[in-house]
Design a protein around this motif. Structure first.
Motif, PDB file in Angstrom:
ATOM      1  N   PRO A  62       1.421  16.193   5.087  1.00 51.44           N
ATOM      2  CA  PRO A  62       2.821  15.783   5.239  1.00 51.44           C
ATOM      3  C   PRO A  62       3.070  14.494   4.456  1.00 51.44           C
ATOM      4  CG  PRO A  62       1.831  16.288   7.369  1.00 51.44           C
ATOM      5  CD  PRO A  62       0.727  16.292   6.360  1.00 51.44           C
ATOM      6  N   ALA A  63       4.230  14.398   3.853  1.00 52.26           N
ATOM      7  CA  ALA A  63       4.551  13.207   3.057  1.00 52.26           C
ATOM      8  C   ALA A  63       5.896  12.642   3.505  1.00 52.26           C
ATOM      9  CB  ALA A  63       4.599  13.565   1.572  1.00 52.26           C
ATOM     10  N   LEU A  64       5.949  11.317   3.553  1.00 51.02           N
ATOM     11  CA  LEU A  64       7.186  10.619   3.853  1.00 51.02           C
ATOM     12  C   LEU A  64       7.825  10.199   2.541  1.00 51.02           C
ATOM     13  CD1 LEU A  64       5.868   8.291   6.697  1.00 51.02           C
ATOM     14  CD2 LEU A  64       7.091  10.464   6.942  1.00 51.02           C
ATOM     15  N   CYS A  65       9.106  10.396   2.435  1.00 54.38           N
ATOM     16  CA  CYS A  65       9.833  10.015   1.224  1.00 54.38           C
ATOM     17  C   CYS A  65      10.418   8.623   1.435  1.00 54.38           C
ATOM     18  CB  CYS A  65      10.948  11.027   0.979  1.00 54.38           C
ATOM     19  SG  CYS A  65      11.881  10.703  -0.518  1.00 54.38           S
ATOM     20  N   GLY A  66      10.262   7.754   0.432  1.00 51.14           N
ATOM     21  CA  GLY A  66      10.792   6.408   0.550  1.00 51.14           C
ATOM     22  C   GLY A  66      11.152   5.828  -0.801  1.00 51.14           C
ATOM     23  N   ARG A  67      11.698   4.628  -0.762  1.00 47.73           N
ATOM     24  CA  ARG A  67      12.065   3.901  -1.983  1.00 47.73           C
ATOM     25  C   ARG A  67      11.419   2.519  -1.905  1.00 47.73           C
ATOM     26  NH1 ARG A  67      17.781   4.661  -3.414  1.00 47.73           N
ATOM     27  NH2 ARG A  67      16.830   6.358  -4.569  1.00 47.73           N
ATOM     28  N   ILE A  68      10.762   2.114  -2.983  1.00 50.34           N
ATOM     29  CA  ILE A  68      10.079   0.819  -3.002  1.00 50.34           C
ATOM     30  C   ILE A  68      11.105  -0.311  -2.946  1.00 50.34           C
ATOM     31  CG2 ILE A  68       8.630  -0.740  -4.351  1.00 50.34           C
ATOM     32  CD1 ILE A  68       7.208   1.726  -5.477  1.00 50.34           C
ATOM     33  N   VAL A  69      10.922  -1.202  -1.939  1.00 49.25           N
ATOM     34  CA  VAL A  69      11.831  -2.331  -1.769  1.00 49.25           C
ATOM     35  C   VAL A  69      11.120  -3.672  -1.934  1.00 49.25           C
ATOM     36  CG1 VAL A  69      13.484  -1.076  -0.343  1.00 49.25           C
ATOM     37  CG2 VAL A  69      11.566  -2.271   0.747  1.00 49.25           C
ATOM     38  N   HIS A  70       9.789  -3.652  -1.977  1.00 47.25           N
ATOM     39  CA  HIS A  70       9.042  -4.904  -2.140  1.00 47.25           C
ATOM     40  C   HIS A  70       7.652  -4.590  -2.683  1.00 47.25           C
ATOM     41  CE1 HIS A  70       7.957  -9.071  -1.376  1.00 47.25           C
ATOM     42  NE2 HIS A  70       6.831  -8.639  -0.848  1.00 47.25           N
ATOM     43  N   ILE A  71       7.205  -5.417  -3.622  1.00 48.46           N
ATOM     44  CA  ILE A  71       5.845  -5.322  -4.147  1.00 48.46           C
ATOM     45  C   ILE A  71       5.252  -6.722  -4.144  1.00 48.46           C
ATOM     46  CG2 ILE A  71       4.378  -4.726  -6.116  1.00 48.46           C
ATOM     47  CD1 ILE A  71       6.579  -2.775  -7.014  1.00 48.46           C
ATOM     48  N   ALA A  72       4.080  -6.875  -3.529  1.00 46.85           N
ATOM     49  CA  ALA A  72       3.379  -8.164  -3.512  1.00 46.85           C
ATOM     50  C   ALA A  72       2.035  -7.987  -4.201  1.00 46.85           C
ATOM     51  CB  ALA A  72       3.185  -8.655  -2.086  1.00 46.85           C
ATOM     52  N   TYR A  73       1.793  -8.800  -5.209  1.00 45.16           N
ATOM     53  CA  TYR A  73       0.558  -8.731  -5.986  1.00 45.16           C
ATOM     54  C   TYR A  73      -0.477  -9.668  -5.365  1.00 45.16           C
ATOM     55  CZ  TYR A  73      -2.591  -9.217  -9.973  1.00 45.16           C
ATOM     56  OH  TYR A  73      -3.694  -9.239 -10.773  1.00 45.16           O
ATOM     57  N   TYR A  74      -1.682  -9.160  -5.094  1.00 52.14           N
ATOM     58  CA  TYR A  74      -2.759  -9.937  -4.482  1.00 52.14           C
ATOM     59  C   TYR A  74      -4.036  -9.882  -5.313  1.00 52.14           C
ATOM     60  CZ  TYR A  74       0.106 -10.133  -0.270  1.00 52.14           C
ATOM     61  OH  TYR A  74       1.126 -10.351   0.623  1.00 52.14           O
ATOM     62  N   GLY A  75      -3.926  -9.901  -6.604  1.00 45.32           N
ATOM     63  CA  GLY A  75      -5.109  -9.865  -7.461  1.00 45.32           C
ATOM     64  C   GLY A  75      -5.630  -8.459  -7.639  1.00 45.32           C
ATOM     65  N   ASP A  76      -6.571  -8.057  -6.796  1.00 42.87           N
ATOM     66  CA  ASP A  76      -7.180  -6.738  -6.941  1.00 42.87           C
ATOM     67  C   ASP A  76      -6.379  -5.616  -6.285  1.00 42.87           C
ATOM     68  OD1 ASP A  76      -7.704  -7.585  -4.363  1.00 42.87           O
ATOM     69  OD2 ASP A  76      -9.704  -6.698  -4.295  1.00 42.87           O
ATOM     70  N   GLU A  77      -5.334  -5.975  -5.528  1.00 41.94           N
ATOM     71  CA  GLU A  77      -4.497  -4.960  -4.906  1.00 41.94           C
ATOM     72  C   GLU A  77      -3.052  -5.428  -4.853  1.00 41.94           C
ATOM     73  OE1 GLU A  77      -5.790  -4.310  -0.833  1.00 41.94           O
ATOM     74  OE2 GLU A  77      -4.395  -5.810  -0.128  1.00 41.94           O
ATOM     75  N   SER A  78      -2.164  -4.463  -4.676  1.00 39.67           N
ATOM     76  CA  SER A  78      -0.751  -4.753  -4.437  1.00 39.67           C
ATOM     77  C   SER A  78      -0.360  -4.116  -3.118  1.00 39.67           C
ATOM     78  CB  SER A  78       0.127  -4.179  -5.552  1.00 39.67           C
ATOM     79  OG  SER A  78      -0.027  -4.918  -6.738  1.00 39.67           O
ATOM     80  N   ARG A  79       0.512  -4.785  -2.377  1.00 41.09           N
ATOM     81  CA  ARG A  79       1.095  -4.226  -1.167  1.00 41.09           C
ATOM     82  C   ARG A  79       2.489  -3.755  -1.533  1.00 41.09           C
ATOM     83  NH1 ARG A  79      -1.076  -5.789   4.202  1.00 41.09           N
ATOM     84  NH2 ARG A  79      -3.276  -5.448   3.782  1.00 41.09           N
ATOM     85  N   ILE A  80       2.747  -2.502  -1.257  1.00 40.24           N
ATOM     86  CA  ILE A  80       4.031  -1.897  -1.585  1.00 40.24           C
ATOM     87  C   ILE A  80       4.731  -1.517  -0.282  1.00 40.24           C
ATOM     88  CG2 ILE A  80       5.142   0.095  -2.660  1.00 40.24           C
ATOM     89  CD1 ILE A  80       2.894   0.008  -4.757  1.00 40.24           C
ATOM     90  N   VAL A  81       5.970  -1.981  -0.135  1.00 42.79           N
ATOM     91  CA  VAL A  81       6.769  -1.665   1.045  1.00 42.79           C
ATOM     92  C   VAL A  81       7.841  -0.679   0.626  1.00 42.79           C
ATOM     93  CG1 VAL A  81       8.267  -2.564   2.860  1.00 42.79           C
ATOM     94  CG2 VAL A  81       6.339  -3.936   2.046  1.00 42.79           C
ATOM     95  N   ALA A  82       7.936   0.418   1.370  1.00 41.06           N
ATOM     96  CA  ALA A  82       8.926   1.453   1.078  1.00 41.06           C
ATOM     97  C   ALA A  82       9.894   1.585   2.245  1.00 41.06           C
ATOM     98  CB  ALA A  82       8.236   2.792   0.823  1.00 41.06           C
ATOM     99  N   ASP A  83      11.162   1.730   1.912  1.00 46.12           N
ATOM    100  CA  ASP A  83      12.198   1.997   2.903  1.00 46.12           C
ATOM    101  C   ASP A  83      12.248   3.503   3.107  1.00 46.12           C
ATOM    102  OD1 ASP A  83      14.521   2.370   4.376  1.00 46.12           O
ATOM    103  OD2 ASP A  83      15.712   0.990   3.160  1.00 46.12           O
ATOM    104  N   LEU A  84      12.003   3.946   4.335  1.00 42.79           N
ATOM    105  CA  LEU A  84      11.996   5.376   4.658  1.00 42.79           C
ATOM    106  C   LEU A  84      13.360   5.856   5.117  1.00 42.79           C
ATOM    107  CD1 LEU A  84       8.651   5.507   6.683  1.00 42.79           C
ATOM    108  CD2 LEU A  84       8.984   5.864   4.220  1.00 42.79           C
ATOM    109  N   GLY A  85      14.303   4.944   5.194  1.00 37.16           N
ATOM    110  CA  GLY A  85      15.635   5.286   5.692  1.00 37.16           C
ATOM    111  C   GLY A  85      15.754   4.979   7.169  1.00 37.16           C
ATOM    112  N   LEU A  86      16.964   4.847   7.637  1.00 34.83           N
ATOM    113  CA  LEU A  86      17.261   4.579   9.047  1.00 34.83           C
ATOM    114  C   LEU A  86      16.533   3.340   9.564  1.00 34.83           C
ATOM    115  CD1 LEU A  86      17.087   8.266  10.294  1.00 34.83           C
ATOM    116  CD2 LEU A  86      19.136   6.928   9.822  1.00 34.83           C
ATOM    117  N   GLY A  87      16.335   2.355   8.698  1.00 33.37           N
ATOM    118  CA  GLY A  87      15.710   1.103   9.110  1.00 33.37           C
ATOM    119  C   GLY A  87      14.204   1.145   9.257  1.00 33.37           C
ATOM    120  N   ARG A  88      13.571   2.231   8.859  1.00 31.25           N
ATOM    121  CA  ARG A  88      12.116   2.355   8.958  1.00 31.25           C
ATOM    122  C   ARG A  88      11.465   1.967   7.643  1.00 31.25           C
ATOM    123  NH1 ARG A  88      10.272   6.720  12.967  1.00 31.25           N
ATOM    124  NH2 ARG A  88      12.112   7.033  14.216  1.00 31.25           N
ATOM    125  N   MET A  89      10.393   1.205   7.740  1.00 35.53           N
ATOM    126  CA  MET A  89       9.631   0.770   6.565  1.00 35.53           C
ATOM    127  C   MET A  89       8.186   1.230   6.713  1.00 35.53           C
ATOM    128  SD  MET A  89      11.753  -0.982   4.730  1.00 35.53           S
ATOM    129  CE  MET A  89      13.316  -1.798   4.896  1.00 35.53           C
TER     130      MET A  89
END
Length: 124
Positions: A62-89
């Protein structure tokens, strides 16, 4: 201690072979590991490093559909935050190895998925 994680509340729809399917309002059925019999209201937890990001739905997970709203770079990795709609991230961690993390950008539509063994069903 649980740490950083994604939490999706819902109701157990079925359980077999150590995997429970949770019916999550507005998100649909999501699967996770259930180490014991579960029923009723539960929370499905997925750690960001267990999330897989793709531009199209991946396989039969199963896959959740979202839109990237924030990207934080941490050197060897990035944290990506996606808005899933209806206020869910949802938050995913991706390696900055040139294969995955570098090509995602703000506003991109994505799919987030995981293997059922990488999500845990929490009760109480």
């Amino acid at each position: 201690f649980i740490g950083t994680a994604n939490f999706f509340g819902g109701t157990v729809a079925s359980q077999a072979d150590g995997v429970a399917v949770v019916d999550c309002p507005d998100l649909g059925p999501l699967a996770g590991r259930a180490d014991r019999p579960v029923s009723g209201a539960v929370t499905l937890m997925v750690r960001p490093e267990r999330m897989h990001i793709s531009a199209t739905p991946s396989g039969d997970a199963p896959a959740l559909c979202g839109r990237i709203v924030h990207i934080a770079y941490y050197g060897d990795e990035s944290r990506i935050v996606a808005d899933l709609g209806l206020g869910r991230m949802a938050t995913a961690s991706v390696a900055n190895d040139g294969e995955d993390g570098a090509h995602w950008h703000m506003g991109a539509d994505i799919f987030l998925s995981w293997h059922s063994r990488d999500a845990l069903i929490l009760t109480d």
